[in-house]
Design an enzyme around this catalytic site. Structure first.
Site, PDB file in Angstrom:
ATOM      1  N   ALA A   1       0.809  -1.217   0.000  1.00  0.00           N
ATOM      2  CA  ALA A   1       0.000   0.000   0.000  1.00  0.00           C
ATOM      3  C   ALA A   1       0.841   1.266   0.000  1.00  0.00           C
ATOM      4  CB  ALA A   1      -0.929   0.000   1.212  1.00  0.00           C
ATOM      5  N   THR A   2       2.025   1.221   0.593  1.00  0.00           N
ATOM      6  CA  THR A   2       2.873   2.417   0.570  1.00  0.00           C
ATOM      7  C   THR A   2       3.219   2.791  -0.866  1.00  0.00           C
ATOM      8  OG1 THR A   2       3.800   2.051   2.772  1.00  0.00           O
ATOM      9  CG2 THR A   2       5.122   3.353   1.238  1.00  0.00           C
TER      10      THR A   2
ATOM     11  N   ASN B   1      -6.339   3.883  10.382  1.00  0.00           N
ATOM     12  CA  ASN B   1      -5.587   2.733  10.868  1.00  0.00           C
ATOM     13  C   ASN B   1      -5.405   2.724  12.380  1.00  0.00           C
ATOM     14  OD1 ASN B   1      -3.913   5.034  10.157  1.00  0.00           O
ATOM     15  ND2 ASN B   1      -2.148   3.806  10.736  1.00  0.00           N
TER      16      ASN B   1
ATOM     17  N   GLN C   1      -7.323  -0.534   5.525  1.00  0.00           N
ATOM     18  CA  GLN C   1      -8.016  -1.020   6.717  1.00  0.00           C
ATOM     19  C   GLN C   1      -9.514  -1.232   6.471  1.00  0.00           C
ATOM     20  OE1 GLN C   1      -6.606  -1.992   9.485  1.00  0.00           O
ATOM     21  NE2 GLN C   1      -4.561  -1.101   9.380  1.00  0.00           N
TER      22      GLN C   1
ATOM     23  N   SER D   1      -3.787  -3.632   0.396  1.00  0.00           N
ATOM     24  CA  SER D   1      -2.619  -4.429   0.737  1.00  0.00           C
ATOM     25  C   SER D   1      -3.058  -5.827   1.138  1.00  0.00           C
ATOM     26  CB  SER D   1      -1.862  -3.764   1.892  1.00  0.00           C
ATOM     27  OG  SER D   1      -0.719  -4.498   2.244  1.00  0.00           O
ATOM     28  N   ALA D   2      -2.175  -6.813   0.942  1.00  0.00           N
ATOM     29  CA  ALA D   2      -2.531  -8.205   1.242  1.00  0.00           C
ATOM     30  C   ALA D   2      -2.386  -8.561   2.710  1.00  0.00           C
ATOM     31  CB  ALA D   2      -1.675  -9.152   0.399  1.00  0.00           C
ATOM     32  N   HIS D   3      -1.379  -8.006   3.386  1.00  0.00           N
ATOM     33  CA  HIS D   3      -1.056  -8.522   4.715  1.00  0.00           C
ATOM     34  C   HIS D   3      -1.999  -8.042   5.818  1.00  0.00           C
ATOM     35  CE1 HIS D   3       1.067  -5.226   7.004  1.00  0.00           C
ATOM     36  NE2 HIS D   3       1.085  -4.697   5.793  1.00  0.00           N
TER      37      HIS D   3
ATOM     38  N   THR E   1       9.372  -7.354 -12.610  1.00  0.00           N
ATOM     39  CA  THR E   1       8.899  -8.728 -12.714  1.00  0.00           C
ATOM     40  C   THR E   1       7.867  -9.010 -11.638  1.00  0.00           C
ATOM     41  OG1 THR E   1      11.027  -9.451 -13.599  1.00  0.00           O
ATOM     42  CG2 THR E   1       9.599 -11.149 -12.651  1.00  0.00           C
TER      43      THR E   1
ATOM     44  N   CYS F   1       3.345   1.470  12.219  1.00  0.00           N
ATOM     45  CA  CYS F   1       4.306   2.294  11.492  1.00  0.00           C
ATOM     46  C   CYS F   1       4.915   3.383  12.363  1.00  0.00           C
ATOM     47  CB  CYS F   1       3.627   2.941  10.283  1.00  0.00           C
ATOM     48  SG  CYS F   1       2.998   1.738   9.105  1.00  0.00           S
TER      49      CYS F   1
END
Length: 396
Positions: free
Chosen positions: A85-86, A165, A193, A213-215, A253, A338
């Site tokens: 996301a950053t 967040n 979020q 974001s995935a995590h 890639t 963060c």
């Protein structure tokens, strides 16, 4: 004098207790299994178009693109892969500002945004752009009226986080998007979020760019995406030069194993969203019912317009330090992951009018897929014991 130790968890609980899902989530086993396949047997480069190894990787990447789009109500071709996301926020904000600099140089955002947005805005300020940072109310929300008043004829981009967040409040994204559409302003939303926690339907929302974001959704770290609405007049200037991957917006890639993990995680999140949201809301309400009556406790952020997964609470200071430092065996956050290394109080809480002392004594409880009723009850008991001992000590 040594600080009192909170009660030990019963044998039925897994120790330590994890209540920091807002920082990151574990990778779901189902997600991990499919990722492993693409680390070993299915290892092709998705850009290799002349043999079956590349074809297989490309099919997997496009399936994942459709899975991510499905959770967001988007079209697969509107999903651009990034490293997280950053990067998505940087690409959306810098890419738009640089592409549209000839039309105007004014940007609008909110003072409580994630650092990935705020620091990107500050970088653009140093490059000659002007940024308005809206101050939310004490409930953490900006109003459509306040937002509209900040726009100018030279405003080219607005960026507002869907769900904060730290305090979990849900901004009025639908209304803000309509205002931007009326004025021809590009609207970016950081939805890290929000995705997988509340319904997000880009077919109904007037949003041009959205970062995910995935995590935060039980997928792997190091992979994210940027939704870019299919509009002929919506152009982004690429931030990474290279082979022109992702329709020229993000060269590099593709990390197939991470991409398929994100796709699987987003599809699973969509399947579980309604059931999990109801279960987690009940657990969060149970936690608040157990601690909200304690003396000096204060909820941070709007009580109604917030995701079920978040409870941000300020506690009175104790003679042994902050309450968070005494909750041994309970993983919580004093702010966002963060910013947790910084000694300063949360800038988000300061922005909504909390005092530095109140902000320093805040705890973000973020609940998730693994949270249980027994864990919540233990946390309530542990907090109650620490506070009771402190009251007794002060009165002695």
């Amino acid at each position: 004098m040594n600080a009192p130790a909170p009660c030990r968890p019963p044998a039925s609980l897994t120790f330590p207790i994890y209540l920091d899902y807002g920082a990151t989530t574990p990778v779901d086993p189902q997600v991990a299994r499919i990722m492993c396949d693409f680390l070993t047997d299915k290892f092709g480069n998705a850009a290799s178009s002349s043999h079956p190894f590349g074809w297989e990787a490309r099919r997997a990447v496009e399936k994942a693109r459709a899975q991510v789009a499905g959770l967001l109500g988007a079209q697969p071709g509107e999903i651009v892969w990034t490293s997280g996301a950053t990067e998505s926020n940087n690409l959306a904000i810098k890419g738009t500002a640089q592409a549209l600099a000839g039309k105007g140089r004014h940007l609008v955002t909110v003072a409580t945004e994630h650092k990935a947005v705020l620091d990107t805005m500050h970088t653009l300020e140093r490059a000659g752009f002007e940024v308005t940072f809206l101050q939310p109310g004490d409930n953490g929300l900006v109003t459509p009226q306040q937002f509209r008043a900040a726009l100018r004829p030279d405003t080219i981009l607005a960026s507002v986080m869907y769900v904060n967040n730290e305090i979990g409040v849900i901004q009025p994204i639908a209304e803000l998007g309509e205002i931007c559409a009326e004025r021809g302003i590009v609207f970016h939303v950081d939805a890290v979020q929000a995705a997988g926690k509340i319904p997000v339907d880009l077919a109904r929302l007037t949003v041009d760019l959205m970062s995910v974001s995935a995590h935060k959704v039980y997928g792997p770290k190091g992979i994210g995406a940027l939704y870019v609405r299919n509009r002929p007049d919506l152009k982004l200037q690429a931030q990474i030069d290279g082979g022109g991957h992702e329709n020229g917006m993000r060269s590099g890639t593709l990390a197939t194993h991470q991409i398929v993990g994100m796709g699987e995680a987003f599809e699973l999140a969509g399947q579980l969203l309604a059931e999990e949201s109801a279960r987690i809301r009940a657990l969060r309400d149970r936690l608040w019912a157990g601690i909200g009556h304690l003396p000096g406790v204060q909820l941070n952020g709007c009580a109604a317009n917030r995701v079920p997964h978040n409870l941000n609470v300020s506690f009175p200071p104790t003679r042994y330090g902050t309450l968070a430092s005494q909750l041994l065996g309970i993983a919580v956050s004093a702010g966002s992951a963060c910013n947790s290394a910084a000694a300063a109080p949360s800038f988000v809480l300061l922005a909504i009018g909390r005092s530095p002392e109140t902000a320093r004594n805040a705890i973000r409880f973020s609940l998730g897929r693994g949270t249980t009723e027994a864990e919540i009850d233990y946390v309530i008991a542990a907090i109650g014991q620490v506070m009771a001992l402190d009251v007794v000590a002060d009165g002695a």
